[in-house]
Motif scaffolding. Structure first.
Motif, PDB file in Angstrom:
ATOM      1  N   GLY A  61       1.475  -2.015   1.452  1.00  0.00           N
ATOM      2  CA  GLY A  61       2.658  -1.665   0.682  1.00  0.00           C
ATOM      3  C   GLY A  61       2.721  -0.213   0.262  1.00  0.00           C
ATOM      4  O   GLY A  61       3.767   0.281  -0.138  1.00  0.00           O
ATOM      5  N   ARG A  62       1.620   0.524   0.328  1.00  0.00           N
ATOM      6  CA  ARG A  62       1.623   1.935  -0.048  1.00  0.00           C
ATOM      7  C   ARG A  62       1.983   2.782   1.165  1.00  0.00           C
ATOM      8  O   ARG A  62       1.637   2.458   2.283  1.00  0.00           O
ATOM      9  N   GLU A  63       2.656   3.874   0.918  1.00  0.00           N
ATOM     10  CA  GLU A  63       3.074   4.762   1.996  1.00  0.00           C
ATOM     11  C   GLU A  63       1.981   5.777   2.336  1.00  0.00           C
ATOM     12  O   GLU A  63       1.376   6.351   1.429  1.00  0.00           O
ATOM     13  N   PRO A  64       1.753   6.037   3.616  1.00  0.00           N
ATOM     14  CA  PRO A  64       0.730   7.012   4.014  1.00  0.00           C
ATOM     15  C   PRO A  64       1.021   8.435   3.533  1.00  0.00           C
ATOM     16  O   PRO A  64       0.104   9.216   3.303  1.00  0.00           O
ATOM     17  N   TRP A  65       2.295   8.788   3.369  1.00  0.00           N
ATOM     18  CA  TRP A  65       2.654  10.157   2.998  1.00  0.00           C
ATOM     19  C   TRP A  65       2.221  10.536   1.590  1.00  0.00           C
ATOM     20  O   TRP A  65       2.230  11.703   1.233  1.00  0.00           O
ATOM     21  N   GLU A  66       1.847   9.567   0.755  1.00  0.00           N
ATOM     22  CA  GLU A  66       1.529   9.830  -0.646  1.00  0.00           C
ATOM     23  C   GLU A  66       0.479  10.927  -0.834  1.00  0.00           C
ATOM     24  O   GLU A  66       0.502  11.646  -1.829  1.00  0.00           O
ATOM     25  N   ASN A  67      -0.440  11.059   0.096  1.00  0.00           N
ATOM     26  CA  ASN A  67      -1.540  12.014  -0.074  1.00  0.00           C
ATOM     27  C   ASN A  67      -1.352  13.320   0.699  1.00  0.00           C
ATOM     28  O   ASN A  67      -2.299  14.087   0.824  1.00  0.00           O
ATOM     29  N   LEU A  68      -0.174  13.583   1.212  1.00  0.00           N
ATOM     30  CA  LEU A  68       0.069  14.852   1.912  1.00  0.00           C
ATOM     31  C   LEU A  68       0.780  15.800   0.947  1.00  0.00           C
ATOM     32  O   LEU A  68       1.884  16.256   1.174  1.00  0.00           O
ATOM     33  N   HIS A  69       0.104  16.103  -0.139  1.00  0.00           N
ATOM     34  CA  HIS A  69       0.665  16.923  -1.205  1.00  0.00           C
ATOM     35  C   HIS A  69       0.314  18.395  -0.994  1.00  0.00           C
ATOM     36  O   HIS A  69      -0.391  18.758  -0.041  1.00  0.00           O
ATOM     37  N   PHE A  70       0.794  19.253  -1.887  1.00  0.00           N
ATOM     38  CA  PHE A  70       0.627  20.700  -1.752  1.00  0.00           C
ATOM     39  C   PHE A  70      -0.832  21.121  -1.631  1.00  0.00           C
ATOM     40  O   PHE A  70      -1.181  21.987  -0.831  1.00  0.00           O
ATOM     41  N   VAL A  71      -1.706  20.520  -2.433  1.00  0.00           N
ATOM     42  CA  VAL A  71      -3.120  20.888  -2.399  1.00  0.00           C
ATOM     43  C   VAL A  71      -3.709  20.569  -1.026  1.00  0.00           C
ATOM     44  O   VAL A  71      -4.437  21.374  -0.442  1.00  0.00           O
ATOM     45  N   ARG A  97       2.014  25.278  14.556  1.00  0.00           N
ATOM     46  CA  ARG A  97       2.766  24.329  13.739  1.00  0.00           C
ATOM     47  C   ARG A  97       1.811  23.382  13.012  1.00  0.00           C
ATOM     48  O   ARG A  97       0.739  23.064  13.510  1.00  0.00           O
ATOM     49  N   PHE A  98       2.237  22.945  11.824  1.00  0.00           N
ATOM     50  CA  PHE A  98       1.487  21.967  11.040  1.00  0.00           C
ATOM     51  C   PHE A  98       2.324  20.692  10.958  1.00  0.00           C
ATOM     52  O   PHE A  98       3.398  20.692  10.367  1.00  0.00           O
ATOM     53  N   ASP A  99       1.814  19.632  11.569  1.00  0.00           N
ATOM     54  CA  ASP A  99       2.519  18.355  11.600  1.00  0.00           C
ATOM     55  C   ASP A  99       1.826  17.347  10.692  1.00  0.00           C
ATOM     56  O   ASP A  99       0.619  17.438  10.448  1.00  0.00           O
ATOM     57  N   GLY A 100       2.595  16.380  10.247  1.00  0.00           N
ATOM     58  CA  GLY A 100       2.055  15.247   9.519  1.00  0.00           C
ATOM     59  C   GLY A 100       2.293  13.998  10.335  1.00  0.00           C
ATOM     60  O   GLY A 100       3.363  13.836  10.935  1.00  0.00           O
ATOM     61  N   VAL A 101       1.294  13.138  10.402  1.00  0.00           N
ATOM     62  CA  VAL A 101       1.434  11.872  11.111  1.00  0.00           C
ATOM     63  C   VAL A 101       1.025  10.769  10.146  1.00  0.00           C
ATOM     64  O   VAL A 101      -0.108  10.754   9.650  1.00  0.00           O
ATOM     65  N   ALA A 102       1.949   9.881   9.860  1.00  0.00           N
ATOM     66  CA  ALA A 102       1.685   8.745   8.985  1.00  0.00           C
ATOM     67  C   ALA A 102       1.543   7.506   9.855  1.00  0.00           C
ATOM     68  O   ALA A 102       2.418   7.201  10.663  1.00  0.00           O
ATOM     69  N   VAL A 103       0.421   6.813   9.703  1.00  0.00           N
ATOM     70  CA  VAL A 103       0.128   5.653  10.528  1.00  0.00           C
ATOM     71  C   VAL A 103      -0.084   4.453   9.615  1.00  0.00           C
ATOM     72  O   VAL A 103      -0.842   4.518   8.649  1.00  0.00           O
ATOM     73  N   LEU A 104       0.582   3.369   9.952  1.00  0.00           N
ATOM     74  CA  LEU A 104       0.424   2.109   9.241  1.00  0.00           C
ATOM     75  C   LEU A 104      -0.179   1.112  10.224  1.00  0.00           C
ATOM     76  O   LEU A 104       0.372   0.907  11.314  1.00  0.00           O
ATOM     77  N   VAL A 105      -1.344   0.547   9.869  1.00  0.00           N
ATOM     78  CA  VAL A 105      -2.032  -0.410  10.734  1.00  0.00           C
ATOM     79  C   VAL A 105      -2.229  -1.727   9.996  1.00  0.00           C
ATOM     80  O   VAL A 105      -2.227  -1.770   8.765  1.00  0.00           O
ATOM     81  N   ASP A 106      -2.405  -2.793  10.780  1.00  0.00           N
ATOM     82  CA  ASP A 106      -2.702  -4.076  10.149  1.00  0.00           C
ATOM     83  C   ASP A 106      -4.209  -4.188   9.933  1.00  0.00           C
ATOM     84  O   ASP A 106      -4.961  -3.249  10.200  1.00  0.00           O
ATOM     85  N   THR A 107      -4.672  -5.320   9.469  1.00  0.00           N
ATOM     86  CA  THR A 107      -6.088  -5.488   9.120  1.00  0.00           C
ATOM     87  C   THR A 107      -7.003  -5.414  10.334  1.00  0.00           C
ATOM     88  O   THR A 107      -8.201  -5.163  10.189  1.00  0.00           O
ATOM     89  N   ARG A 108      -6.472  -5.605  11.535  1.00  0.00           N
ATOM     90  CA  ARG A 108      -7.264  -5.495  12.761  1.00  0.00           C
ATOM     91  C   ARG A 108      -7.187  -4.099  13.372  1.00  0.00           C
ATOM     92  O   ARG A 108      -7.792  -3.842  14.403  1.00  0.00           O
TER      93      ARG A 108
END
Length: 121
Positions: A61-71, A97-108
């Protein structure tokens, strides 16, 4: 870092690397250690050198982008400079270029969703 988080992170980076390769990039470095930390992926398509920060989450339920902050962005920039100075065999791309990749995986570790944001920061 717990084994579960480490495993999920590795799975996310595998999915991200495959994604870049599918787009025609060559993955030049994975988990490259610098004195500032670890770069997730460095990829090159013949024109653009990309430093990708991969954020992976399990389907909790949490989004991967949460930790791509300024620091974190500043830290990735410092790590990229270190890689550029430490990699004598690197290609000299016309663009960087600096890219962000957010990946959501299941328990496997199976891919649920991958979001790639070019020039994220």
């Amino acid at each position: 870092m717990t084994d579960v988080r480490h495993t999920a992170g590795q799975q996310g980076e595998e999915h991200a690397a495959a994604h870049f390769e599918h787009l025609g990039f060559e993955v030049l470095a994975r988990n490259h250690r610098t004195r500032f930390g670890e770069l997730d992926l460095v990829a090159y398509d013949g024109r653009t050198l990309v430093f990708a920060e991969v954020k992976t989450r399990r389907s909790d339920g949490r989004e991967p982008w949460e930790n791509l902050h300024f620091v974190k962005q500043s830290k990735v920039r410092r790590m990229a400079i270190a890689w550029l100075t430490e990699a004598p065999e690197r290609p000299f791309g016309a663009a960087l270029r600096f890219d962000g990749v957010a990946v959501l995986v299941d328990t496997r570790g199976a891919l649920i969703r991958l979001d790639h944001l070019e020039a994220a920061f």
